[in-house]
Scaffold this motif. Structure first.
Motif, short mmCIF file in Angstrom:
data_model
loop_
_atom_site.label_atom_id
_atom_site.label_comp_id
_atom_site.label_asym_id
_atom_site.label_seq_id
_atom_site.Cartn_x
_atom_site.Cartn_y
_atom_site.Cartn_z
N ALA C 295 4.39 -1.29 1.27
CA ALA C 295 4.68 -0.20 0.33
C ALA C 295 5.52 0.88 1.01
O ALA C 295 6.47 1.42 0.43
N ILE C 300 7.65 4.42 -0.05
CA ILE C 300 6.52 5.21 -0.54
C ILE C 300 5.82 5.85 0.66
O ILE C 300 5.45 5.15 1.60
N GLU C 302 3.09 7.30 3.21
CA GLU C 302 1.84 6.63 3.53
C GLU C 302 0.65 7.11 2.69
O GLU C 302 -0.12 6.31 2.17
N GLU C 304 0.60 8.46 -0.19
CA GLU C 304 0.74 8.03 -1.57
C GLU C 304 0.46 6.53 -1.69
O GLU C 304 -0.16 6.07 -2.65
N MET C 308 -2.31 4.85 -3.94
CA MET C 308 -1.93 3.85 -4.93
C MET C 308 -2.75 2.56 -4.74
O MET C 308 -3.26 1.99 -5.71
N LEU C 309 -2.87 2.13 -3.50
CA LEU C 309 -3.58 0.87 -3.25
C LEU C 309 -5.08 1.00 -3.52
O LEU C 309 -5.69 0.08 -4.06
N ALA C 312 -5.62 1.13 -7.25
CA ALA C 312 -5.44 -0.20 -7.83
C ALA C 312 -6.67 -1.06 -7.56
O ALA C 312 -7.13 -1.82 -8.41
#
Lengths: 248, 489, 340
Positions: C295, C300, C302, C304, C308-309, C312
């Motif tokens: 990512a 992107i 780190e 963020e 995000m991960l 998710a």
């Protein structure tokens, strides 16, 4: 454009790159070929700043700017893109969401305005069509359950969307059948321009029939041991790497 | 459906325990019962030094204050610890020098069991075939240990525990009870008080043991228990592969087998420990008789990059209570546990492992295959834990259970305790039955039901079988097949 | 002795301890030497709850009480149930839920506390044939609170039960669900999400007993722990003799994002029938570093990328909530906790 000088890098306690130097001017495509274990993938990770790959000496600059102190995302914002040999699966994150997040992060880092949703979707539809990617696939979690070929195509799609300035293709041809190879190569060739440059890392000459390099370098034992024109790739295809592996 | 039903019935009707005969020899017994005098009796029989007797008496005191554990998924009537002989030995003297002095009936017993005690028999085998040294333990004593001289030439000590206490007291004092402390658990503590014999192995630094070592345990006497104690030490960069086998006659009473096995590995050392356990499982219909197999096995990976691998094929015993474990103390040390546990008739097994990650970058791998048939119960119980300092610890666990028939049970009870943010534990478990479709497919190609079942079950356990040393893998496969005939599992 | 009985008898030494197998990682007796005084009745004003807008029937129990929720045959209802502790006292709630044949209920439940309270909630939930219930539980406790919720669920054949627990922990927080599953094409979904920070503790414990032919259970719990937080997952699926054709799957996956956080898990299968397909999976570890780098390589940052991960990761459970508005609340809650 990209200038690498006397680069030494270690993974764990093992030195993999041992004084590698290479210059790729804007507008050119250079190929790096070499036997297994020569350090080809390490080079792509060192250039993009993967944790665990430590540079012990040497320099890497992009248009004169030192890349080494930068975090991976900062390098990406400078226009460095790596097409992974084994693209990662990102469960739970739809491909479009992922790419839009990345694109906006890069735009923001460069001080440019973010792209609005409608414009982004228009662009995505157009690029997906060019690469013969089913748009529905872009709504699914990135790379999850995709075939090897689909993952590679998704790499090129991301490349097209992010429109980087310097591209590194790491074994992009592996796992592709001939049709997929043509689509992927067309995608890459579409990005060739006087402002961009590319480093194509490959074990086989096959990919270079589709993406014609200006220069070919042989990487063995952690450094460049020979450089030449496109004919060097043909020689390697015919004679193998033995000569260079021994020299290293 | 019909195919499975027929197979289950067919299989239940077969005679399966092949090692249930009794060797009729004169034996020495300790009087029935357990008290401090019995502990002294055992120690005296073995001509032990005072320190060893003191150790036993201390263990006995502690044992008196402990309670039998009740957390395992097994049930059995209360054991009367006073109703058993804690020492039984053939009436020959201990410390025999040559095979000729061994009771011919005992030699015949081992021959029947297929265990080569004469070195020339091993040597006379096919050229290039792997050789292995044997320590034969008959009830409470070691009757013979082969290849001792050849092993001594490279510095490997392989002898009975009784001999080690007399001949190598420094090593025994240093390591005995250092992995499984005296009062670790009820059965280990009982063992510390009354242990009879077992094997002792020491592999010096840098030595790769030139042959497989093995101990063959045989319970023969009536109303007696077996309490062997095994201690294996692999010093720096040493390697040894060790195998134990176990059988007992068919008897109507339950006999207690409470063993303790301690393994120690120093820097870069490796021990591969394999068990083929085929104690008498008791009567499949009534559940009468059979061995209570309450065993404590533990390895201490003290050295950096050291490795211990446990492989077990458990087909016998009426009750199995056994968790071969690894304490991964050394940095980068690794532990493996490969297990096949088959229960049939009225057997109950509660077995698994513990992988205790203490050091950085330690690794462990657990592959467990449980097969239950008849009216048996088969439980996998395991613990994987990572200490805050065990950064980079990794575990992978795969637990599969196969059920054959409507009245058996399969349980999976894993405990996972992760206490740092740099470790990675993965655990997968499945419970299924033998697939109708696969059975039919195999039979359509001409296999009999029995063959088809064997084929499928062999496929199910293959990952574990291949971890056994070659020559034992074949034997274990046969054993699985026999147990399958009698259990389809 | 059960927690409810110990509280009723006002006997702290009768609380479950780590010597009780079911409570090995959530030791109440070791924690609570003296029971807090019974809570005083609360007469103040209660602010709005997270699910108020999503329901037409609001039940609010402050510092203990009893409520019955009954849905008649083929009727629909949406109930916001708030179990609130004010102050630092001890109290008990009792909730009785019953759905007649074909009834449908959205039960949106919150646990709210503002101090060192000790609250116990006993729920009995019964579904008749063809009834459907979705229970979404948001346990947003104060860090000093001790909250124990124990639900006993009984399903009839062809009933449909879905549950999602969302918890951010407390001093001790235990959300327990026991389900009597009759088979007979009844279906069960038991999900959970936890996001813990500080020294918070949560315990998701469930026992599902399949008692008849043709039952399904799908269970998925995911969590993220930081700082010195501790999460406990105990899931047990029992398939009784004769409960053939049971399809039961359980997953528990946790991310540990600090050096001193802890996750303890015990995913258990107890099977007495042979014609079944049962499986469980459990993973505990850090965020996938390779995915993180991937990512970042795309540009992107780190932090963020991590957010995000992890979102998710949690989102895969939240997405299984049937009721869309509740899903939105859950998603917002998870995002807020993860970015806190």
């Amino acid at each position: 454009m990209l200038s690498v000088s006397n680069l030494h890098a270690t993974v764990g306690e093992t030195e993999i790159l041992k004084g590698l130097s290479i210059d790729v001017p804007a507008g050119e495509v250079h190929a790096i070929m070499g036997p297994n274990g020569a350090g080809k993938s390490t080079l792509s990770y060192v250039l993009t700043g993967r944790p665990g790959y430590e540079v012990t000496s040497g320099t890497v600059t992009l248009d004169g700017e030192d890349l080494l102190p930068m975090a991976p995302n900062e390098r990406a914002a400078k226009g460095l893109f790596l097409s992974f040999q084994y693209p990662l699966e990102i469960p739970g994150v739809p491909a479009l969401t992922f790419i839009r997040t990345a694109l906006n992060a890069q735009l923001k880092a460069r001080g440019e305005p973010e792209i609005a949703a409608p414009a982004f979707l228009r662009l995505a539809r157009a690029k997906a069509a060019e690469l013969k990617i089913d748009f529905e696939m872009l709504k699914r979690a990135l790379n999850v359950g995709f075939s090897g070929g689909e993952k590679k195509r998704m790499e090129i799609f991301q490349m097209a969307m992010l429109s980087p300035r310097f591209l590194i293709l790491d074994e992009t041809d592996s796992g592709l059948d001939i049709d997929a190879l043509r689509i992927v190569s067309d995608g890459v060739n579409a990005l060739r321009s006087p402002e961009r440059a590319m480093l194509v890392i490959t074990h086989y000459q096959r990919l270079l029939d589709y993406i014609k390099p200006d220069r070919v370098h042989v990487l063995a034992g952690g450094r460049i041991v020979a450089s030449g024109g496109p004919e060097l790739a043909l020689e390697l295809e015919r004679d193998g790497y033995d000569k260079y592996a021994r020299a290293a | 459906m019909a195919a499975v039903k027929q197979t289950v019935e067919h299989v239940a009707s077969l005679e399966k325990y092949k090692h249930g005969f009794v060797t009729d020899i004169e034996q020495d017994f300790a009087p029935k019962g357990l008290n401090a005098d019995i502990v002294r009796f055992i120690s005296a029989k073995k001509n032990e030094p005072q320190w060893m007797l003191d150790w036993r008496l201390d263990a006995f005191e502690r044992w008196l204050a402990m309670d039998e554990p009740d957390w395992a998924k097994v049930s059995f009537p209360r054991i009367d610890y006073q109703d058993s002989h804690y020492y039984a030995a053939p009436k020959e003297k201990v410390g025999i020098n040559s095979l000729d002095e061994v009771d011919p009936d005992i030699l015949e017993t081992y021959k029947k069991l297929g265990i080569p005690l004469r070195e020339q028999e091993v040597l006379a085998g096919v050229i290039g075939s792997p050789r292995y040294a044997v320590d034969a333990v008959f009830d409470s004593v070691s009757v013979v240990t082969t290849f001792k001289k050849e092993l001594a030439q490279v510095g490997v000590i392989f002898c009975s525990m009784s001999e080690a206490i007399r001949e190598h007291p420094e090593l025994v004092k240093q390591y005995l009870g250092s992995v499984v402390p005296v009062s670790d658990n009820y059965f280990a503590c009982l063992n510390a008080a009354v242990f009879s014999d077992g094997s002792f192995v020491y592999v010096p630094p840098g030595v790769r043991c030139p042959m497989e070592l093995s101990t063959y345990f045989r319970i023969n006497a009536e109303n007696s228990g077996q309490f062997e104690r095994t201690l294996i030490i692999a010093d720096r960069q040493a390697y040894v592969s060790y195998l134990e086998g176990c059988t007992a006659p068919m008897r109507d009473e339950n006999q207690l087998h409470a063993a303790v096995v301690e393994l120690v590995t120093m820097d870069d050392a490796e021990i591969k420990y394999s068990t083929v356990q085929n104690w008498y499982p008791g009567d499949p219909e009534t559940g009468k008789g059979g061995i209570y197999n309450f065993v404590t096995k533990r390895a201490d990976c003290r050295g950096d990059r050291s490795k211990v691998s446990w492989t077990q094929v458990e087909t016998g015993s009426s009750i199995t209570w056994k968790y071969p474990s690894c304490i991964l103390r050394g940095e980068g040390s690794s532990g493996e546990f490969y297990s096949i546990a088959i229960t049939n008739g009225r057997q109950q097994a509660d077995t698994g492992t513990k992988m205790i990650h203490l050091g950085a970058n330690t690794r462990s791998r657990i592959i467990s295959k449980g097969i239950s048939a008849g009216k048996s119960s088969n439980t996998y119980r395991g613990l994987v834990s990572a200490h805050p300092k065990a950064k980079g610890a990794r575990n992978f666990t795969q637990c599969d259970s196969l059920l054959i028939g409507k009245h058996c049970a399969a349980h999976t009870v894993p405990y996972i305790e992760a206490r740092n943010g740099h470790s990675k534990f993965e655990h997968e478990a499945t419970t299924t039955r033998l697939s109708e479709d696969q059975l039919f497919y195999a039979m359509q190609r001409g296999l009999s039901q029995e063959e088809a079942v064997q084929l499928l079950v062999n496929g199910f356990v293959k990952e574990v079988l291949q971890e056994l040393p070659m020559e034992f893998a074949v034997e274990a496969q046969k054993l699985v097949a026999i147990s399958l005939e009698g259990s389809v599992g | 002795m059960s927690v409810a009985a110990a509280l009723k008898a006002r006997n702290a030494s009768a609380l479950p301890s780590r010597r009780d197998e079911d409570w090995r990682w959530t030791d109440l007796r070791g924690l609570i030497r003296v029971l807090p005084e019974p809570s005083a009745p609360f007469n103040g004003i209660v602010v709005k709850g997270a699910f108020d807008r999503l329901a037409d029937d609001h039940r609010v129990l402050v510092n203990g009480g009893v409520t019955r929720i009954e849905v008649a045959a083929d009727r629909k209802a949406a109930v916001a149930l708030r179990l609130i502790a004010r102050g630092a006292g001890t109290h008990a709630n009792q909730v009785i839920v019953s759905l007649a044949a074909g009834a449908r209920l959205r039960l949106l439940e919150t646990y709210e506390s503002d101090g060192g309270s000790l609250a116990h909630t006993a729920l009995t939930i019964a579904l008749a044939e063809g009834a459907a219930l979705e229970r979404v539980v948001l346990a947003a406790d104060h860090e000093d609170a001790v909250t124990i919720s124990q639900a006993q669920v009984t399903l009839a054949p062809t009933a449909d039960y879905g549950q999602t627990l969302l918890s951010s922990g407390a001093r001790r927080q235990r959300l327990e669900t026991r389900v009597a599953h009759p088979g007979g094409r009844a279906s069960l979904r038991l999900d959970g999400v936890y996001v813990l920070a500080g020294k918070r503790h949560t315990d998701h414990t469930s026992v599902v007993t399949h008692q008849g032919l043709d039952g399904t259970t799908a269970q998925l719990t995911k969590g993220v722990v930081r700082d010195q937080a501790r999460a406990v997952f105990q899931g047990k699926i029992i398939v009784s003799e004769g409960a053939d054709h049971t399809d039961a799957r359980m997953g528990h996956h946790a991310l540990i994002l600090s050096d001193r956080a802890e996750v303890d898990a015990k995913p258990e299968l107890e099977i007495y029938a042979d014609d079944v397909a049962c499986a469980h999976g459990n993973t505990v570890g850090a965020l996938d570093e390779d995915a993180l780098f991937y990512a970042c390589q795309r540009g992107i940052p780190e932090d963020e990328a991590r957010a995000m991960l992890t979102e998710a990761f949690i989102g895969q459970v939240v997405d299984r909530i049937w009721f869309e508005d509740a899903r939105k609340v859950a998603r917002a809650w998870a995002a807020e906790r993860l970015r806190a």
